[in-house]
Write a protein that holds these residues in place. Structure first.
Motif, PDB file in Angstrom:
ATOM      1  N   LEU A 222       0.827  -1.205   0.000  1.00  0.00           N
ATOM      2  CA  LEU A 222       0.000   0.000   0.000  1.00  0.00           C
ATOM      3  C   LEU A 222       0.866   1.262   0.000  1.00  0.00           C
ATOM      4  O   LEU A 222       1.871   1.330   0.712  1.00  0.00           O
ATOM      5  CB  LEU A 222      -0.916   0.030   1.234  1.00  0.00           C
ATOM      6  N   ASN A 223       0.482   2.246  -0.792  1.00  0.00           N
ATOM      7  CA  ASN A 223       1.154   3.547  -0.761  1.00  0.00           C
ATOM      8  C   ASN A 223       0.173   4.695  -0.559  1.00  0.00           C
ATOM      9  O   ASN A 223       0.561   5.851  -0.582  1.00  0.00           O
ATOM     10  CB  ASN A 223       1.964   3.773  -2.053  1.00  0.00           C
ATOM     11  N   ASP A 224      -1.093   4.383  -0.365  1.00  0.00           N
ATOM     12  CA  ASP A 224      -2.119   5.376  -0.095  1.00  0.00           C
ATOM     13  C   ASP A 224      -2.451   5.337   1.394  1.00  0.00           C
ATOM     14  O   ASP A 224      -2.957   4.331   1.901  1.00  0.00           O
ATOM     15  CB  ASP A 224      -3.371   5.077  -0.931  1.00  0.00           C
ATOM     16  N   GLU A 225      -2.164   6.422   2.114  1.00  0.00           N
ATOM     17  CA  GLU A 225      -2.353   6.433   3.560  1.00  0.00           C
ATOM     18  C   GLU A 225      -3.806   6.240   3.972  1.00  0.00           C
ATOM     19  O   GLU A 225      -4.085   5.788   5.079  1.00  0.00           O
ATOM     20  CB  GLU A 225      -1.819   7.741   4.164  1.00  0.00           C
ATOM     21  N   THR A 226      -4.735   6.609   3.105  1.00  0.00           N
ATOM     22  CA  THR A 226      -6.152   6.443   3.440  1.00  0.00           C
ATOM     23  C   THR A 226      -6.560   4.970   3.509  1.00  0.00           C
ATOM     24  O   THR A 226      -7.619   4.648   4.035  1.00  0.00           O
ATOM     25  CB  THR A 226      -7.049   7.158   2.410  1.00  0.00           C
ATOM     26  N   GLN A 231      -2.480  -0.750  12.400  1.00  0.00           N
ATOM     27  CA  GLN A 231      -1.111  -1.089  12.791  1.00  0.00           C
ATOM     28  C   GLN A 231      -0.080  -0.230  12.054  1.00  0.00           C
ATOM     29  O   GLN A 231       0.989   0.076  12.596  1.00  0.00           O
ATOM     30  CB  GLN A 231      -0.843  -2.576  12.524  1.00  0.00           C
ATOM     31  N   MET A 232      -0.385   0.165  10.826  1.00  0.00           N
ATOM     32  CA  MET A 232       0.519   1.046  10.089  1.00  0.00           C
ATOM     33  C   MET A 232       0.516   2.453  10.679  1.00  0.00           C
ATOM     34  O   MET A 232       1.551   3.129  10.730  1.00  0.00           O
ATOM     35  CB  MET A 232       0.120   1.098   8.614  1.00  0.00           C
ATOM     36  N   ILE A 233      -0.652   2.899  11.129  1.00  0.00           N
ATOM     37  CA  ILE A 233      -0.737   4.206  11.793  1.00  0.00           C
ATOM     38  C   ILE A 233       0.086   4.180  13.078  1.00  0.00           C
ATOM     39  O   ILE A 233       0.829   5.122  13.383  1.00  0.00           O
ATOM     40  CB  ILE A 233      -2.194   4.572  12.097  1.00  0.00           C
TER      41      ILE A 233
END
Length: 303
Positions: A222-226, A231-233
């Protein structure tokens, strides 16, 4: 009337005391991190960072939870994680249960061959780069399917479920249903599935927890923060805190103070997010515990 109670020997008492001591130590080892995280989430981050807060809260503040509730990115990550977990678990069960049942049927031609092919994938894989190229060629990069599809089936879980079917579902029951005219599909959905709730609960918990805690697939695909899961946040918060700590000593005083404030806020939010991210699993597990224990014990009888 004579007592029928068996008198404990000295060795039995020693063994019992040793068990209590061992279980107490194990409880402390397991409980301490949980208590520490809960306390740190409502404590002044200065006390947490200096080590003064080591068990119970000090200088209680709910600023971390306030920040979490105000941060839109965290809630979007929470929603994404719920979606990935629900869909991923449903897809995994839809693959695991039929595959395991097919492998458990002695009349399934070639089941040993297919089981051998499944086993090979437990020890050999193409690696990260070929996996990424495959996902890219399937046009799944930066989509929900890149998170759900690559890890949809676990061979270990298929083997455990297969063992459950072989050791628990009576073959005579299947034969009786077939004599009554039930097709294999109807047999699976109307007889096998209702009798398999313990192992379904176990598999749902295994896949659900794995999907809930997963961040590596999102990091790679994934490269779109939305579309980031929670867990990535949390990882971004940890990286911000680490960078602030490392650069604070080599920048100007005013900038260092600003970075220090950011690091303190990140620390508060970090512990609050950990608590919030863990709550759903803790809340669901008690309802599945009975099935979980039963399914694991039955599924591990023989292989």
């Amino acid at each position: 009337m004579h007592s029928t109670a068996i008198k404990e020997s000295k060795g039995d008492r020693v063994f019992l005391i040793a068990n209590y001591i061992y279980l107490t130590i194990a409880l402390i080892i397991v409980a301490y991190p949980l208590i520490y995280i809960m306390s740190a989430s409502i404590s002044n981050p200065q006390y947490v960072g200096s080590g003064e807060m080591w068990l119970f809260p000090k200088d209680i503040t709910f600023e971390g939870y306030k920040r979490v509730f105000q941060e839109e990115k965290i809630w979007s990550g929470y929603l994404n994680t719920i979606i990935y977990t629900v869909l991923g678990t449903a897809l995994s069960l839809a693959i695991t249960l039929p595959a395991a049942y097919a492998m458990s049927r002695k009349d399934f031609f070639g089941r040993n061959f297919f089981m051998g092919m499944f086993m090979v994938t437990m020890f050999f894989s193409g690696g990260l780069i070929p996996s990424y190229l495959l996902v890219k060629d399937l046009n799944m990069v930066n989509t929900i399917w890149a998170i759900i599809v690559p890890g949809a089936a676990s061979i270990y879980n298929i083997i455990v479920t297969r063992t459950f079917f072989m050791s628990t579902i009576p073959r005579e029951l299947e034969e009786a249903a077939q004599i009554d005219g039930a097709s294999t599909t109807r047999l699976f959905f109307t007889v096998i599935i209702p009798l398999s709730m313990p192992i379904i609960a176990v598999m749902a918990l295994f896949y659900g927890v794995g999907q809930w805690n997963s961040y590596f697939s999102a990091l790679i695909y994934l490269n779109d923060e939305t579309k980031y899961p929670l867990q990535m946040i949390l990882r971004q918060i940890l990286v911000l805190q680490q960078m602030s700590a490392e650069t604070g000593s080599i920048v100007e005083a005013s900038t260092a103070e600003a970075l220090s404030d950011k690091a303190e806020i990140a620390a508060l939010v970090k512990y609050a997010v950990i608590i919030i991210a863990t709550l759903p699993i803790i809340a669901i597990y008690p309802f599945l515990q009975r099935y979980f224990v039963q399914g694991v014990m039955i599924g591990s009888v023989k292989g």
